[in-house]
Design an enzyme around this catalytic site. Sequence first.
Site, mmCIF file in Angstrom:
data_model
loop_
_atom_site.group_PDB
_atom_site.id
_atom_site.type_symbol
_atom_site.label_atom_id
_atom_site.label_comp_id
_atom_site.label_asym_id
_atom_site.label_seq_id
_atom_site.Cartn_x
_atom_site.Cartn_y
_atom_site.Cartn_z
ATOM 1 N N ASP A 118 -9.727 -0.747 9.877
ATOM 2 C CA ASP A 118 -9.015 -1.953 9.229
ATOM 3 C C ASP A 118 -9.340 -2.818 9.929
ATOM 4 O O ASP A 118 -9.279 -2.952 11.180
ATOM 5 C CB ASP A 118 -7.152 -1.541 8.992
ATOM 6 C CG ASP A 118 -6.208 -2.422 8.728
ATOM 7 O OD1 ASP A 118 -5.646 -2.429 8.050
ATOM 8 O OD2 ASP A 118 -6.566 -3.501 8.844
ATOM 9 N N ASP A 168 -7.736 1.530 0.554
ATOM 10 C CA ASP A 168 -6.240 1.582 0.434
ATOM 11 C C ASP A 168 -6.337 -0.386 1.097
ATOM 12 O O ASP A 168 -5.582 -0.434 2.180
ATOM 13 C CB ASP A 168 -5.006 1.920 1.466
ATOM 14 C CG ASP A 168 -4.301 1.603 2.392
ATOM 15 O OD1 ASP A 168 -3.033 1.415 0.751
ATOM 16 O OD2 ASP A 168 -3.471 2.413 2.766
#
Lengths: 321, 321, 321, 321
Positions: A118, A168
Amino acid sequence: MGDHHTIEDEREKAGFWFEEDVLPGLKVKMILKEISFNGESKFQQVQIIKTVFGKTLVTDGKTQSAESDEKIYHESLVVPAMLKHGSPKRVFIGGGGELATARECLRFPSVEEVVMVDIDEVVVNICKEHLPTWGDGCWEDPRLNLIIGDAYSNFESIGGKFDVVIMDISDPIEAGPGIALYTKEFYDMVASKLSPGGVFVTQSGSGDVHNFDDCMTAINRTCREVFDCVAPYTSSVPSFGGNWGFNMAWNSKDGEEKEEELKSWKTCLDINDRIKSTSHHDYSFYDGETHLGMFNPAKQLRRGMEKEERVITRDNPVFMY
Amino acid sequence: MGDHHTIEDEREKAGFWFEEDVLPGLKVKMILKEISFNGESKFQQVQIIKTVFGKTLVTDGKTQSAESDEKIYHESLVVPAMLKHGSPKRVFIGGGGELATARECLRFPSVEEVVMVDIDEVVVNICKEHLPTWGDGCWEDPRLNLIIGDAYSNFESIGGKFDVVIMDISDPIEAGPGIALYTKEFYDMVASKLSPGGVFVTQSGSGDVHNFDDCMTAINRTCREVFDCVAPYTSSVPSFGGNWGFNMAWNSKDGEEKEEELKSWKTCLDINDRIKSTSHHDYSFYDGETHLGMFNPAKQLRRGMEKEERVITRDNPVFMY
Amino acid sequence: MGDHHTIEDEREKAGFWFEEDVLPGLKVKMILKEISFNGESKFQQVQIIKTVFGKTLVTDGKTQSAESDEKIYHESLVVPAMLKHGSPKRVFIGGGGELATARECLRFPSVEEVVMVDIDEVVVNICKEHLPTWGDGCWEDPRLNLIIGDAYSNFESIGGKFDVVIMDISDPIEAGPGIALYTKEFYDMVASKLSPGGVFVTQSGSGDVHNFDDCMTAINRTCREVFDCVAPYTSSVPSFGGNWGFNMAWNSKDGEEKEEELKSWKTCLDINDRIKSTSHHDYSFYDGETHLGMFNPAKQLRRGMEKEERVITRDNPVFMY
Amino acid sequence: MGDHHTIEDEREKAGFWFEEDVLPGLKVKMILKEISFNGESKFQQVQIIKTVFGKTLVTDGKTQSAESDEKIYHESLVVPAMLKHGSPKRVFIGGGGELATARECLRFPSVEEVVMVDIDEVVVNICKEHLPTWGDGCWEDPRLNLIIGDAYSNFESIGGKFDVVIMDISDPIEAGPGIALYTKEFYDMVASKLSPGGVFVTQSGSGDVHNFDDCMTAINRTCREVFDCVAPYTSSVPSFGGNWGFNMAWNSKDGEEKEEELKSWKTCLDINDRIKSTSHHDYSFYDGETHLGMFNPAKQLRRGMEKEERVITRDNPVFMY
C-alpha cells in the site's frame, strides 16, 4: 451524558452531514456523528468519521469502507477468488490499507505468505488505531509481508509466482496514483506472475445499472484481453451507494472449455462445502446462495459487458467521476 | 501536511457540512472543517466546531457565537447599555457562558462587580478551553462573580441594585430553560432592581425583516409595559444568519420627555467621546457611526414594533422556531 | 386541493430545495415550492421560482430579486440618489430587467425620461409575465425609453446629460457581460455625462462583514478615483443572504467641502420632508430613520473602504465568487 | 436554447435539488431538472419531476418510480409470479397507479382479465399524461378492468378466483391508506381467492442490508403464516436508494415437498424457455441469469428472515420510516 440512542437523536438535530458524490447530479447525504481523525498524508486527505454506517474511512471525500458493511465488501473481494483456487499459498494484495483484505486472506490455513503493498503509511496506521476490527490484529501474523510503496513497481520487482492476486485500490480517477493498476499492461504482468490455477480479482467501481459503464465494463473488457475467463460480479454495499462491481479472472486449464468453466462457476452449488474444507469460517455475507446472487448480475450489466469496446491501456486510460 | 489554504480547499471536497435552520424552509449551510468537542451537558448538546465563520459554539444545533463575528454580537449587546449609563459600577449578566459578555463589561474601569449567572457549567468550561479569546482571561478578574445556576432565582435572591442588567441567553424556544427570562414578570423584577439611571438590555432573536416578529417585536412590546424608554436595535451578525435584534430599556429621569430622550439616544453624536472617557477601547465594530446604523432600524421593523400587541407573560409565552 | 398553509407544509416534506452559494463554504438553502419558468436566454439561465422569499428571479443560479424584499433592494438603489438630486428630469438605468428600478424612478413626477438599457430581452419579458408587480405596469409609461442592448455602448452613444445614473446589473463575475460596467473607464464616462448636481449609484455586491471586500470596497475605491463624494451604504436584503452594498457618488458643487457634504448626507434629518415634496410615496422600507441606518455602515466596512487599494480598470478587473 | 448536455450542466449550477429520506440520518440528493406537475390529490402530494433518474413520480416526498429503472422494478414485481404460474388468465393488481404493472401483466397472451384497483384517480391520470411510456397505452386494452377505490374492500367484494395477485402499493407508513394490505388478515383473504396453482407477490420495501428489517422481513414472516412457500427476493433499483425487496408466495400442490419446491424455484434454470413460451418478451432486466441473482439474496437477508418473529395483523401493524 445520556445513553447512545439519545445522543444520536440529538446529533441529527445538530445538523452535521457528510455529502458524498455518487455521480454528477447524485449525492448520498449522511448524518455525521463524529470526526475522529482529520488529516492528510502525502497522497490524500484522510478522515475517520462516524455516520449512519458506523465508523468510516474517507479519503479525498470518498468512503473507502464503513463498519456496517465492510465485511460485505471484503468478503466479496477476497473469498470467491480464494475458493476458486482451492488451496492458495501465496497471495498478493495491491492496496488494502484498512488491512481487512489481508485479514480475509490470512483466514485460510493454506496461505503461507501475503504480500501487501500500500502506498499510504498514514492510512495503514490510522486504520490500525481507529478501525482495529478491520485488520483484527492480522498485522501481527508473521505470514503478512507489508510493504509501504508503489504497488506497480513492487509487484514488478518481486520474485516468484502468486496463487491469488487481489487489487483493493481506489477507483481510477484522473491524477489518482492507481491509474496504472487498471491497465492491460498491468494485467499482462499479473497473468505472467500467476501460478497455474492462479486467480486474479480486482474491485471495479460501481456496479449499479446507471453507472456500471463508468469503469466496471471497461475493466471487464480489459481483463478479457488477457484472461480466458472473466467473471464480473456485484454485491450490494450500501455505504458505497449501492451495488459494487468486481471482476475475477483466470486462465483456463488445458482442454477445458472457457464457456463451460465460467458457467459452472456462476452456478456453482458446492460453495458451502468449499468453505468448510478451506477457511471453515462462518462469513457474515458470503455463502452458497450469496454466491449465486453475486455471480449472476442483471441483464443490463451483462449486456453492458458485451457491448463495451474500451480496452484500458496506459495510452488510453479510463477515469471515473 | 500542507499549508492552511490547501487543507481548507480539500475539506470542501470532503463534503462535511453544518446545516442550521433559520426558519421553516430556510437553512444556512456551512462547510464543517472540524469538530473539536462533541458532547452534551445536563441541559443541551454542546459542540465546538470550525466553519467558514471560524471556531463556533453550537448548542442544540444552533450557533451561539462564532469567531468571525462574536465581537459584533457582544459589543452590540454590552457597550451601548454601558455607555448609556455612563459610569456603571455593578452589572448583572444572565447567561453569557462564552464569557465574552463579561469580557466587554470588565473593560470598563468604573465596574466594581459583574454578577454572571449561567446555568450550564459544561458550556462555561468548554469555552474557557476551546474559545479562550472569547473570555480573554476575564475569569481571573476578581471583579467577576460567576455563579452556576438558574438566572431567574439567583437574580431574585441576590441583594442590592444593579446599574446595568444584560440578558445573554438562548432564544425563547418551547421547553427551553430561559423562557421565564423573557416575561413581563421578569422585567418587572429587573426594573425594581435597577439603580437610578440603570439600563436593561436583552438579546432579542432575529432582527431580519422576514422574522423579526418571531420574538423581537414581542420582547419590545413587553419591555414597553415596564419601561418608559425602549430602543430596539439591530446589528448584522452573519453567523446568526443576518440581522440580529436587541432591546435596550430604561426608565427616564424625572421631568424628561420620553420621546425626546429616545430620539436623542438614536441620533446621539458623541458616542466616540463617551468611549474615550469610559472604556477607552478601540472596538472592532462599535463606534459613533455604527451607533447611528444600529439604532435606526428599517421602517418595516419599526412598524412591526408599533403593531405588536403580544405582551409575554408566564401565562402567555412566545416561542421561536 | 387544500388551503395554502397545508400545501406549503407538505412541500417541505417533499424535499425540493434551492441551494445558492454565498461564498466558498457557505450556502443558503431554501425550500423550492415551484419552478414557474425554466429556460435560458442567449446570455444566461433564467428561472422564475417560488421559495420562502416568495416569487424569485434566478439567473445562472443566483437570486436576482425576490418578492419578499425586492422593495428593500429597489428602494435602496433608487430613492436616495433621486432625493439627493432633488428634482431629476432624465435618468439612465443600466440593467434593471425586472423593471422595478424603472418603477421607482417613474414615481417621481419631475422625471421626464428614463432611458433603460438591458441586454436580455428574455428576462424583461419573463418578468413582465411572471413578476408583474415588479414593474407595476411602468412599461406602459411613455416616459420609459427601454432599449435592449449593451449598456456600455448604448450609454456611450446616447446624446445629452443625465441627472441620475443607476447601475442595476449583475455582480462582476468572470466572463460576465457586465464586467466593463464596474471599471474606472466607465465611471469616467458617467461623470462626463452627469448634469451639474447629478448623482451616480451602483449596486455593489455583498455588504456583509465577511465578504464586503469581494467587490464593494473595490467599487468604492474606483468611484473615489472619479468622484469627489462617495457614500457607501448597505441594506439588509435577506434573499441575497444578508446585508447588501451600494455606492452612491457625485461631484460636489463649487466651494463646498467634500467631507462636510458627505457627512451632512449621512446624518441628513430631513429625508421625510424630501420624500413629501418629491415622490410623495409611502415607501415600504425607506424613510428618514432608515436613511440613517443605511448610510452609517459598521466600522469594519468603513475600515475596509479606507484600506482598499484596488482600482478596477479594464486591465485590472475584479471578480466576485 | 442550446443542446441537452449544456442545459443539464447549467441546471446543476442552478442548485435545485430533491432530497429524499432513505432512513433516519441517510438521504439521497438528486439534481432537480424540472417540476412538470405539482399538486395534491385527496390522498397525497403528487409531483412529476425530472432528476438524474429521468422523469419521476413522487408522492408525499417519496419516489414511486423513475424513468431510468421503472422497468427493473415492474419486471421484478410482475414477471416471476406470472412465470411461476405458467398460464395466468385472471390477475388482480392492488395499487399500480403508474399502469406499468398492468402493462407487464397484459403482455401475457394467456391473460383474459386484469382487475386493477387504485385509490388515487389523480395519480392514474397524471401518469397517463406525463409518464405515457409507463402504461404504454395498456389503458385501452379491453382486458383491463380499472377500478378507482379501496383495494381491500374491492378485493373482498369481487367474485371469482385469481391466478396471480400482485400488490403494488406504497410502503406501510403510519396513517397510510395501505396499512391493511400488509396484514395476515388480508393475506388470508388472498389465499382464499387464489385458484389452484395461484401465486401472490407483494412489493416489500427496502431490501438493503441496513434496513431490510424495517418491513421486508415482517412481510415475509406474515406470508409464511399463510402460505407454504415464500420466496423473498431483491432487485437493485437505484432510484429507490438501493436493493428493493419483494415476497412471492404460493401454496404447494399436494404431495410436493415445500423445501424442494422453493429450492427448485430459486435455482430454476429454464426461465429463458418459460419466457419464450409465454410473454415471449425481450425484457430489459429479467432473464434466466437475473432470476438467479434475484432469488438468491445475501446471507444477512436470509438470516433476517429466519430470525423475524413479527406477524403483521390489524392489531399489530408494522410501520416503515
